[in-house]
Design a protein around this motif. Sequence first.
Motif, PDB file in Angstrom:
ATOM      1  N   GLN A   4      -9.025  16.791   5.907  1.00  0.00           N
ATOM      2  CA  GLN A   4      -8.912  15.363   5.649  1.00  0.00           C
ATOM      3  C   GLN A   4      -7.963  15.138   4.475  1.00  0.00           C
ATOM      4  OE1 GLN A   4     -10.370  12.831   7.424  1.00  0.00           O
ATOM      5  NE2 GLN A   4     -11.100  14.419   8.835  1.00  0.00           N
ATOM      6  N   LEU A   5      -6.934  14.320   4.698  1.00  0.00           N
ATOM      7  CA  LEU A   5      -6.013  14.003   3.615  1.00  0.00           C
ATOM      8  C   LEU A   5      -6.726  13.202   2.534  1.00  0.00           C
ATOM      9  CD1 LEU A   5      -2.808  12.940   5.612  1.00  0.00           C
ATOM     10  CD2 LEU A   5      -3.143  15.046   4.299  1.00  0.00           C
ATOM     11  N   PRO A   6      -6.359  13.424   1.274  1.00  0.00           N
ATOM     12  CA  PRO A   6      -6.938  12.611   0.193  1.00  0.00           C
ATOM     13  C   PRO A   6      -6.677  11.129   0.446  1.00  0.00           C
ATOM     14  CG  PRO A   6      -5.695  14.468  -0.704  1.00  0.00           C
ATOM     15  CD  PRO A   6      -5.413  14.429   0.773  1.00  0.00           C
ATOM     16  N   LEU A   7      -7.615  10.291   0.047  1.00  0.00           N
ATOM     17  CA  LEU A   7      -7.530   8.849   0.285  1.00  0.00           C
ATOM     18  C   LEU A   7      -7.689   8.107  -1.033  1.00  0.00           C
ATOM     19  CD1 LEU A   7      -7.501   6.455   2.370  1.00  0.00           C
ATOM     20  CD2 LEU A   7     -10.010   6.586   2.292  1.00  0.00           C
ATOM     21  N   ILE A   8      -6.781   7.137  -1.296  1.00  0.00           N
ATOM     22  CA  ILE A   8      -6.945   6.249  -2.435  1.00  0.00           C
ATOM     23  C   ILE A   8      -7.071   4.821  -1.898  1.00  0.00           C
ATOM     24  CG2 ILE A   8      -5.767   7.754  -4.075  1.00  0.00           C
ATOM     25  CD1 ILE A   8      -3.330   5.993  -3.836  1.00  0.00           C
ATOM     26  N   THR A   9      -7.803   3.982  -2.641  1.00  0.00           N
ATOM     27  CA  THR A   9      -8.139   2.647  -2.125  1.00  0.00           C
ATOM     28  C   THR A   9      -7.846   1.569  -3.174  1.00  0.00           C
ATOM     29  OG1 THR A   9     -10.425   2.986  -2.839  1.00  0.00           O
ATOM     30  CG2 THR A   9      -9.890   3.518  -0.544  1.00  0.00           C
ATOM     31  N   PRO A  10      -6.578   1.257  -3.420  1.00  0.00           N
ATOM     32  CA  PRO A  10      -6.258   0.163  -4.343  1.00  0.00           C
ATOM     33  C   PRO A  10      -6.626  -1.180  -3.704  1.00  0.00           C
ATOM     34  CG  PRO A  10      -4.279   0.887  -3.249  1.00  0.00           C
ATOM     35  CD  PRO A  10      -5.372   1.836  -2.821  1.00  0.00           C
ATOM     36  N   ASP A  11      -6.683  -2.196  -4.539  1.00  0.00           N
ATOM     37  CA  ASP A  11      -6.916  -3.527  -3.992  1.00  0.00           C
ATOM     38  C   ASP A  11      -5.689  -4.023  -3.230  1.00  0.00           C
ATOM     39  OD1 ASP A  11      -9.634  -4.490  -5.071  1.00  0.00           O
ATOM     40  OD2 ASP A  11      -8.675  -3.600  -6.812  1.00  0.00           O
ATOM     41  N   VAL A  12      -4.499  -3.800  -3.823  1.00  0.00           N
ATOM     42  CA  VAL A  12      -3.264  -4.237  -3.177  1.00  0.00           C
ATOM     43  C   VAL A  12      -2.249  -3.104  -3.244  1.00  0.00           C
ATOM     44  CG1 VAL A  12      -1.412  -5.951  -3.119  1.00  0.00           C
ATOM     45  CG2 VAL A  12      -3.694  -6.616  -3.921  1.00  0.00           C
ATOM     46  N   LEU A  13      -1.640  -2.810  -2.111  1.00  0.00           N
ATOM     47  CA  LEU A  13      -0.528  -1.856  -2.042  1.00  0.00           C
ATOM     48  C   LEU A  13       0.747  -2.639  -1.799  1.00  0.00           C
ATOM     49  CD1 LEU A  13       0.792   0.964  -1.745  1.00  0.00           C
ATOM     50  CD2 LEU A  13       0.237   0.827   0.704  1.00  0.00           C
ATOM     51  N   ILE A  14       1.751  -2.413  -2.632  1.00  0.00           N
ATOM     52  CA  ILE A  14       3.058  -3.035  -2.454  1.00  0.00           C
ATOM     53  C   ILE A  14       4.051  -1.927  -2.160  1.00  0.00           C
ATOM     54  CG2 ILE A  14       4.879  -4.393  -3.561  1.00  0.00           C
ATOM     55  CD1 ILE A  14       2.672  -5.730  -5.209  1.00  0.00           C
ATOM     56  N   ILE A  15       4.706  -2.026  -1.001  1.00  0.00           N
ATOM     57  CA  ILE A  15       5.650  -0.997  -0.573  1.00  0.00           C
ATOM     58  C   ILE A  15       7.053  -1.494  -0.870  1.00  0.00           C
ATOM     59  CG2 ILE A  15       6.426   0.447   1.348  1.00  0.00           C
ATOM     60  CD1 ILE A  15       3.734  -0.150   2.715  1.00  0.00           C
ATOM     61  N   GLY A  16       7.676  -0.908  -1.872  1.00  0.00           N
ATOM     62  CA  GLY A  16       9.009  -1.308  -2.305  1.00  0.00           C
ATOM     63  C   GLY A  16       8.989  -1.795  -3.743  1.00  0.00           C
ATOM     64  N   GLY A  17       9.756  -1.134  -4.604  1.00  0.00           N
ATOM     65  CA  GLY A  17       9.772  -1.455  -6.027  1.00  0.00           C
ATOM     66  C   GLY A  17      11.018  -2.183  -6.455  1.00  0.00           C
ATOM     67  N   GLY A  18      11.509  -3.118  -5.623  1.00  0.00           N
ATOM     68  CA  GLY A  18      12.628  -3.963  -6.007  1.00  0.00           C
ATOM     69  C   GLY A  18      12.134  -5.252  -6.645  1.00  0.00           C
ATOM     70  N   PRO A  19      13.021  -6.245  -6.809  1.00  0.00           N
ATOM     71  CA  PRO A  19      12.621  -7.491  -7.465  1.00  0.00           C
ATOM     72  C   PRO A  19      11.432  -8.186  -6.813  1.00  0.00           C
ATOM     73  CG  PRO A  19      15.002  -7.353  -7.374  1.00  0.00           C
ATOM     74  CD  PRO A  19      14.476  -6.192  -6.575  1.00  0.00           C
ATOM     75  N   ALA A  20      11.389  -8.269  -5.484  1.00  0.00           N
ATOM     76  CA  ALA A  20      10.276  -8.947  -4.816  1.00  0.00           C
ATOM     77  C   ALA A  20       8.966  -8.210  -5.033  1.00  0.00           C
ATOM     78  CB  ALA A  20      10.567  -9.085  -3.321  1.00  0.00           C
ATOM     79  N   GLY A  21       8.976  -6.899  -4.819  1.00  0.00           N
ATOM     80  CA  GLY A  21       7.750  -6.120  -4.960  1.00  0.00           C
ATOM     81  C   GLY A  21       7.235  -6.073  -6.383  1.00  0.00           C
ATOM     82  N   LEU A  22       8.124  -5.859  -7.345  1.00  0.00           N
ATOM     83  CA  LEU A  22       7.698  -5.778  -8.742  1.00  0.00           C
ATOM     84  C   LEU A  22       7.193  -7.117  -9.255  1.00  0.00           C
ATOM     85  CD1 LEU A  22      10.546  -3.523 -10.176  1.00  0.00           C
ATOM     86  CD2 LEU A  22       8.141  -2.874  -9.871  1.00  0.00           C
ATOM     87  N   THR A  23       7.833  -8.214  -8.852  1.00  0.00           N
ATOM     88  CA  THR A  23       7.379  -9.530  -9.288  1.00  0.00           C
ATOM     89  C   THR A  23       6.016  -9.845  -8.692  1.00  0.00           C
ATOM     90  OG1 THR A  23       9.655 -10.303  -9.495  1.00  0.00           O
ATOM     91  CG2 THR A  23       7.949 -11.989  -9.374  1.00  0.00           C
ATOM     92  N   ALA A  24       5.817  -9.541  -7.412  1.00  0.00           N
ATOM     93  CA  ALA A  24       4.507  -9.744  -6.792  1.00  0.00           C
ATOM     94  C   ALA A  24       3.442  -8.931  -7.517  1.00  0.00           C
ATOM     95  CB  ALA A  24       4.561  -9.355  -5.315  1.00  0.00           C
ATOM     96  N   ALA A  25       3.758  -7.686  -7.848  1.00  0.00           N
ATOM     97  CA  ALA A  25       2.798  -6.816  -8.521  1.00  0.00           C
ATOM     98  C   ALA A  25       2.410  -7.363  -9.892  1.00  0.00           C
ATOM     99  CB  ALA A  25       3.386  -5.414  -8.661  1.00  0.00           C
ATOM    100  N   ALA A  26       3.412  -7.790 -10.671  1.00  0.00           N
ATOM    101  CA  ALA A  26       3.133  -8.317 -12.006  1.00  0.00           C
ATOM    102  C   ALA A  26       2.292  -9.592 -11.932  1.00  0.00           C
ATOM    103  CB  ALA A  26       4.441  -8.572 -12.743  1.00  0.00           C
ATOM    104  N   GLU A  27       2.628 -10.470 -10.986  1.00  0.00           N
ATOM    105  CA  GLU A  27       1.867 -11.706 -10.836  1.00  0.00           C
ATOM    106  C   GLU A  27       0.414 -11.409 -10.457  1.00  0.00           C
ATOM    107  OE1 GLU A  27       2.594 -15.064 -11.072  1.00  0.00           O
ATOM    108  OE2 GLU A  27       4.526 -14.545 -12.003  1.00  0.00           O
ATOM    109  N   LEU A  28       0.213 -10.493  -9.532  1.00  0.00           N
ATOM    110  CA  LEU A  28      -1.142 -10.143  -9.116  1.00  0.00           C
ATOM    111  C   LEU A  28      -1.931  -9.515 -10.260  1.00  0.00           C
ATOM    112  CD1 LEU A  28      -0.247  -8.763  -5.595  1.00  0.00           C
ATOM    113  CD2 LEU A  28      -1.862 -10.635  -6.023  1.00  0.00           C
ATOM    114  N   ALA A  29      -1.288  -8.638 -11.018  1.00  0.00           N
ATOM    115  CA  ALA A  29      -1.970  -8.012 -12.151  1.00  0.00           C
ATOM    116  C   ALA A  29      -2.300  -9.041 -13.228  1.00  0.00           C
ATOM    117  CB  ALA A  29      -1.101  -6.899 -12.722  1.00  0.00           C
ATOM    118  N   ASP A  30      -1.377  -9.958 -13.482  1.00  0.00           N
ATOM    119  CA  ASP A  30      -1.628 -11.014 -14.469  1.00  0.00           C
ATOM    120  C   ASP A  30      -2.830 -11.869 -14.082  1.00  0.00           C
ATOM    121  OD1 ASP A  30       0.437 -10.251 -16.124  1.00  0.00           O
ATOM    122  OD2 ASP A  30       1.867 -11.742 -15.358  1.00  0.00           O
ATOM    123  N   ARG A  31      -3.045 -12.021 -12.773  1.00  0.00           N
ATOM    124  CA  ARG A  31      -4.150 -12.851 -12.293  1.00  0.00           C
ATOM    125  C   ARG A  31      -5.410 -12.024 -12.005  1.00  0.00           C
ATOM    126  NH1 ARG A  31      -1.096 -17.195  -8.257  1.00  0.00           N
ATOM    127  NH2 ARG A  31       0.907 -17.161  -9.332  1.00  0.00           N
TER     128      ARG A  31
END
Length: 416
Positions: A4-31
């Motif tokens: 069985q492959l190891p499994l991690i369970t974040p609340d939100v997964l964002i695929i892509g670390g460009g402007p859209a992904g990083l901004t979404a991540a920061a906003e979600l973390a801030d909230r």
Amino acid sequence: MSYQLPLITPDVLIIGGGPAGLTAAAELADRRAGHILVVDREHAAGGIPRHSDHTGYGLRDLRRVMSGPAYARHLVDRATRAGVEIRTKTMVTGWSDEHTLDVTSPDGRYRIRPRATVLATGARERPRTARRIPGDRPHGVYTTGQLQNLVHLHHQPVGKQAVIVGGELVSWSAALTLREAGCTPTLMVSQYPKPESYGAFNAVGRTALRVRVATRSRVTQIIGKGRCQAVEIEHLDTGKRRTVACDTVVFTGDWIPDHELVRAAGIALDEGTLGPLTDTALRTSRPGVFAVGNMLHPVDTADVAALDGKHVAQQVIDHLHGRPRPAAGVRLTVGAPFRWVAPQLLRPDDPAPARGRLLLWSDEFVRFPRVTVRQDGRVVNRRTLAWPAAPGRVFRVPFTLLEGISPHGGPVHISV
């Protein structure tokens, strides 16, 4: 006994670390939306701006202007300070089930099962092979992304004289990169009657960079053994052909979304953008999966993509809190000269799209377009706009044009 492959369970997964992904991540973390994980296949997060070493980034989202690398660093730093976990050199290879993704990284293979997923994989330029341009296969042929990666990240030399294929905003970005590398962009080739970029950029490019533009033209052949020596160019109206000497060719624009994960999941695609079909809340057809940025509207500026990321944060939080998904929606369609519209679905009680704008792509130049909205055979709204629709860049229409649409009616048609 199967492994069985190891499994991690974040609340939100964002695929892509460009402007859209990083901004979404920061906003979600801030909230305080929980554990926010960003994965990116590159060795550093930041997306395209990371190797686009010229100014012009951050105007709409940050209200200031900075260089691409500085903008990328700012977005990474903001997300990190907010508590976002960023994993680079991490490739999402597919879906193991409807909500679980397979991942490969230097740490090995594992799986991620988030409560919500945001796809922010962006778009890429079509290379020479996808444009079916015949001729020799010499060195010195790039896309803008390849060129900027080579020059700004690896500090490698290119040629001495270049032809740029395309007349979009990114084409002038390529011209600046060529100049920095000591290569003279001698000619820009556009199939349209005028370059696709904004008039101010065209004027500055022609005067400051001294780049000639061949309009209503296309490259029909690349010539060169070993290293590129020339290109053959055809005028689309007269059919006349000529040969232009160069040792470098850069293919710019002609974008396609990085939609492999969307297709692998069976998520509905829009036939115009070739990205996932979304509503104004940026939901895809798969519950719990959202999409943002230039995989939805290829291609817009980095700051507009970032504002998509900001917009999606509240929609993801609503999903995490168990808000029911609306069942039905009204489809948006377009007619000539528009090729596509984003988003493509209207649902009752959903928010307006990011910045209160619908995004469209035009295949023709229309100086003062009179945009007409129809539903079920009747004209719902009609408005003459004071800015042009032009090929090669996104055309923005106020969302208020859709006032009067029936949420229970048929498809909505937008045309000029």
